[in-house]
Motif scaffolding. Structure first.
Motif, PDB file in Angstrom:
ATOM      1  N   HIS A 143       4.621   3.725  -6.676  1.00 14.82           N
ATOM      2  CA  HIS A 143       3.866   2.792  -5.835  1.00 14.82           C
ATOM      3  C   HIS A 143       5.021   2.064  -5.049  1.00 14.82           C
ATOM      4  CE1 HIS A 143       0.660  -0.156  -4.714  1.00 14.82           C
ATOM      5  NE2 HIS A 143      -0.054   0.418  -5.610  1.00 14.82           N
ATOM      6  N   ALA A 144       4.521   1.825  -3.614  1.00 16.66           N
ATOM      7  CA  ALA A 144       5.451   1.116  -2.924  1.00 16.66           C
ATOM      8  C   ALA A 144       5.420  -0.317  -3.279  1.00 16.66           C
ATOM      9  CB  ALA A 144       4.764   1.292  -1.410  1.00 16.66           C
ATOM     10  N   GLY A 145       6.482  -1.075  -2.775  1.00 19.64           N
ATOM     11  CA  GLY A 145       6.400  -2.447  -3.251  1.00 19.64           C
ATOM     12  C   GLY A 145       7.870  -3.051  -3.331  1.00 19.64           C
ATOM     13  N   CYS A 146       9.007  -2.132  -3.427  1.00 19.26           N
ATOM     14  CA  CYS A 146      10.283  -2.458  -3.604  1.00 19.26           C
ATOM     15  C   CYS A 146      11.189  -2.290  -2.350  1.00 19.26           C
ATOM     16  CB  CYS A 146      11.124  -1.346  -4.607  1.00 19.26           C
ATOM     17  SG  CYS A 146      11.261   0.043  -3.902  1.00 19.26           S
TER      18      CYS A 146
ATOM     19  N   PRO B 263       0.879   5.441  -8.332  1.00 21.75           N
ATOM     20  CA  PRO B 263       0.227   4.956  -6.977  1.00 21.75           C
ATOM     21  C   PRO B 263      -1.225   4.494  -7.064  1.00 21.75           C
ATOM     22  CG  PRO B 263       1.363   6.811  -6.503  1.00 21.75           C
ATOM     23  CD  PRO B 263       1.581   6.797  -7.897  1.00 21.75           C
ATOM     24  N   ASP B 264      -1.996   3.874  -6.585  1.00 25.71           N
ATOM     25  CA  ASP B 264      -3.329   3.368  -6.849  1.00 25.71           C
ATOM     26  C   ASP B 264      -4.003   4.564  -7.242  1.00 25.71           C
ATOM     27  OD1 ASP B 264      -3.027   0.670  -6.411  1.00 25.71           O
ATOM     28  OD2 ASP B 264      -3.142   1.053  -4.218  1.00 25.71           O
TER      29      ASP B 264
ATOM     30  N   ALA C  87       0.912  -1.176  -0.058  1.00 28.11           N
ATOM     31  CA  ALA C  87      -0.075  -0.160   0.032  1.00 28.11           C
ATOM     32  C   ALA C  87       0.960   1.245   0.052  1.00 28.11           C
ATOM     33  CB  ALA C  87      -0.857  -0.026   1.064  1.00 28.11           C
ATOM     34  N   ARG C  88       0.428   2.340  -0.602  1.00 27.64           N
ATOM     35  CA  ARG C  88       0.886   3.625  -0.233  1.00 27.64           C
ATOM     36  C   ARG C  88       2.073   3.748  -1.182  1.00 27.64           C
ATOM     37  NH1 ARG C  88      -0.673   2.801   5.155  1.00 27.64           N
ATOM     38  NH2 ARG C  88      -2.118   4.506   5.708  1.00 27.64           N
TER      39      ARG C  88
END
Ligand code: SF4
Ligand code: SF4
Ligand code: SF4
Ligand code: SF4
Ligand code: SF4
Lengths: 342, 328
Positions: free
Chosen positions: A243-246, A264-265, A196-197
């Motif tokens: 987008h966060a993820g890494c 981001p979403d 998220a975020r």
């Protein structure tokens, strides 16, 4: 239980996405217990004819990396779409065009000419140009034909999910694969392998919060403070618009985020959001001062749209209304055939 | 009439006790601020001198309950002109702080942060011309996060942070993205045919609310709207959202015009400069991609320039001219 049938393909990409799968390490052995790899040209010897011979819907899941640049890319995208129950755009190229799509700024002609004549490492005294078709005593050789625009996978065929990242982080990939294996995939249409975020949420760097930038610097111009927010040190960090993820990989290593996990979403255009965020953090209480700071941004398109150009609103602006929807003009290579770049 | 029985001699001290309010005592009531005030040019009922005067002599109830104390946009145009170097907007803020303490609420909306989305990136805290936003620790989903928080007494509702937040975590009533989009596309305008053969270029104008001096001027501009013109007003040209500009271009506008205040006349300190900066960068992006920088333009409307908008629109239409289309 019958084993899953898995395919991996690379279209216009650098190979990093395939490497990210190799990075699964021992998890690959676990994967091999529950899944058969039925197609993975980068790692094993398969022919297109093998895929063509499969019945439709034969493959359970295809991880498709790479953008759609040539008629070959488009052809295999259609082929794998037909043969796969679930098609996943894997990595930034397939999801949003990534670095290959930066060629859209000047077009395919320019890219070809540059590759043939303009690169410092190219020695081409005879001025040889790529040819789509060449007759040899042994038979006619052909090369894939470039489309005018590099496109994302979903601009060519419908996809169920996208896994962003250049390349996707292997931890995220393993979680996404587990969801596949355990049949826990969410409703189609969204992203897999993200948090998220935005990247800033995972970034440990300290934000003072009111520092405004007087001059933007490129990474080679400064050794940044290891603790403080890079944006506040004048580096264009795409973290706020990514987008966060890494796990904030680059910023933890001292490099500004370049934005590879995409928007981001709910955000329409990552580049436009980043542009606004960057201007908002500029110092200046007059038109002249703000313009001076603006002028320190080198290569705005490459900075704001480094990964997302093909998926951006600019892409539609460049291709419409002359080339609407799914059709796009093909690039003619001297002596070449006309490709079926859809 | 002023009744001494209704005066509260302690009010002066009360204001002066609040940081920013110290200088109230020094006001000569010369009226230089009123002569400078940007808000007063549009709304003559607003007079900063009078508010300071009333507060100084202790008209506590009248001042705190008045609508005027909320009108100052803290642009600080008056601050450098005041011979007593009184930071008038800070005194106003001190007065509003007391009003809020007494239970009066700001009449207008202020920016709001969605803590379920905010990443604490601090883009908004740098963007706000007033420093009205700070990051504070908030427990969200069981985790302590640094989340942006708006001080409603300092927020002037310029909307700059709404445009700046890259994850869409801030909203402000009446100028949310969805609301602007609705106004842009009402009546199917956005889906319209981009510059029909032989027709006029279609222009979307984002206009700062302060660049129109009167309702009559607004009415005139609104009446001009047709298939080739759509006007969307913004609280400040700093609220202009590059994504909405590109969306308009992608969906059938041939050009987007952004209209802001003249140099030194911004009601939100630096809002108009941010608007200009965004448009300047957007133009380089459009030029670099071969789409063409003429598709987006920023123009300033100075306070004394009246009724100039139609000519500015016509000028842009002429510059767009015949279809300047690009192909791959
Ligand atoms: S802008 Fe970059 S460096 Fe700053 S907090 Fe966000 S991710 Fe970290
Ligand atoms: S920090 Fe940014 S560029 Fe680096 S891996 Fe993460 S999303 Fe990609
Ligand atoms: S700060 Fe601006 S709005 Fe407020 S009183 Fe002064 S000139 Fe008027
Ligand atoms: S800009 Fe948006 S995401 Fe960033 S701190 Fe402010 S509200 Fe949060
Ligand atoms: S609306 Fe304007 S004044 Fe209010 S918090 Fe946002 S930027 Fe600051």
């Amino acid at each position: 239980m019958e084993k899953l049938k898995l395919a991996v393909y690379w279209a216009s990409s650098c190979g990093g996405c395939d490497i990210s799968l190799v990075e699964l390490g021992e998890h690959l052995l676990e994967l091999a217990r529950v899944a058969d790899i039925v197609f993975w040209p980068c790692a094993m010897d398969f022919k297109y004819a093998d895929v063509e011979a499969m019945p439709d819907g034969h493959i359970d899941v295809t991880l498709f990396n790479g953008a759609i640049r040539t008629d070959e890319d488009a052809h295999i995208a259609h082929l794998l779409r037909a043969k796969s129950r679930v098609l996943i755009a894997y990595g930034s190229c397939a999801t949003e065009g990534c670095i290959p799509a930066l060629a859209n700024i000047k077009g395919a002609d320019h890219a070809l000419a540059r590759a043939a004549f303009g690169e410092p490492t190219t020695d081409n005294p005879g001025g040889t140009m790529f040819q789509g078709r060449y007759a040899m005593p042994e038979g006619v050789l052909t090369l894939p034909v470039l489309g005018t625009q590099v496109r994302t996978l979903s601009q060519v065929v419908p996809v169920q999910y996208s896994i962003p990242g250049c390349p996707p982080s292997h931890e995220q990939v393993w979680q996404a694969l587990n969801a596949v294996i355990e049949g826990r995939l969410p409703e189609p249409g969204g992203l897999l392998g993200v948090d998220a975020r935005t990247v800033c949420d995972q970034c440990p760097r300290v934000r003072e919060g009111k520092i405004r930038v007087e001059r933007f610097l490129r990474p080679h111009e400064v050794i940044p403070d290891p603790e403080r927010c890079l944006l506040e040190q004048g580096l264009v960090c795409a973290g706020p618009a990514t987008h966060a993820g890494c796990g904030a990989l680059c910023v933890k290593a001292g490099m500004p985020c370049r934005g590879c996990y995409g928007a981001p979403d709910g955000i329409l255009d990552q580049g436009a959001e980043l542009l606004d965020a960057i201007v908002a953090g500029m110092a200046g209480e007059s038109d002249e001062e703000i313009r001076r700071v603006v002028s320190t941004i080198v290569d705005p398109v490459g900075t704001f749209y480094r990964f997302s150009l093909a998926a951006s609103l600019l892409h539609g602006l460049k291709t419409s209304p002359l080339e609407s929807g799914a059709t796009c003009e093909t690039q003619r290579i001297p002596g070449g055939r006309e490709g079926d770049v859809a | 009439m002023i009744r001494s029985s209704e005066l509260d001699p302690g009010f002066l001290q009360e204001v002066m006790a609040i940081p920013g309010g110290e200088n109230l005592l020094h006001c000569w009531s010369c009226g230089t601020c009123a002569a400078t005030c940007l808000v007063r040019r549009y709304d003559p009922s607003f007079n900063p001198r009078l508010i300071l005067r009333k507060a100084g002599i202790g008209m506590r109830q009248e001042v705190l309950s008045s609508r005027e104390i909320w009108l100052c946009s803290a642009c600080d145009a008056c601050y450098p002109r005041c011979p007593q170097e009184i930071h008038i907007s800070e005194v106003m803020r001190a007065i509003r702080t007391i009003a809020i303490r007494d239970g009066y609420a700001p009449p207008g909306p202020s920016a709001e942060v969605d803590s379920a989305l905010c990443s604490g990136c601090a883009v908004c805290t740098r963007a706000c011309p007033y420093g009205a936003i700070d990051r504070v620790p908030v427990i969200v989903d069981g985790l302590e996060r640094m989340i942006a928080q708006v001080d409603p007494n300092t927020c002037m509702a310029c909307g700059i942070c709404v445009a700046a937040c890259p994850s869409g975590s801030i909203s402000l009533e009446a100028v949310r993205n969805e609301e602007l989009l609705t106004r842009m596309s009402a009546g199917g305008w956005l889906a319209g045919q981009s510059q029909p053969e032989g027709g006029k270029p279609r222009i979307l104008a984002f206009v700062c609310q302060w660049s129109m001096r009167s309702d009559a001027e607004w009415a005139e501009v609104e009446a001009m709207q047709d298939d080739s013109l759509r006007v969307v007003n913004l609280p400040c040209s700093g609220r202009v959202d590059p994504a909405l500009v590109l969306l308009a271009l992608a969906e059938g506008a041939d050009g987007v015009l952004v209209v802001g205040c003249g140099e030194g006349e911004c009601h939100y300190k630096r809002g108009t400069y941010l608007g200009r900066g965004k448009v300047a960068l957007l133009r380089s992006v459009l030029e670099q991609t071969g789409i063409g920088m003429e598709r987006v333009r920023f123009v300033e409307l100075e306070a004394l320039q009246r009724g100039a908008l139609p000519a500015l629109i016509a000028d842009m239409a002429a510059a767009l001219g015949q279809p300047a289309r690009v192909s791959g």
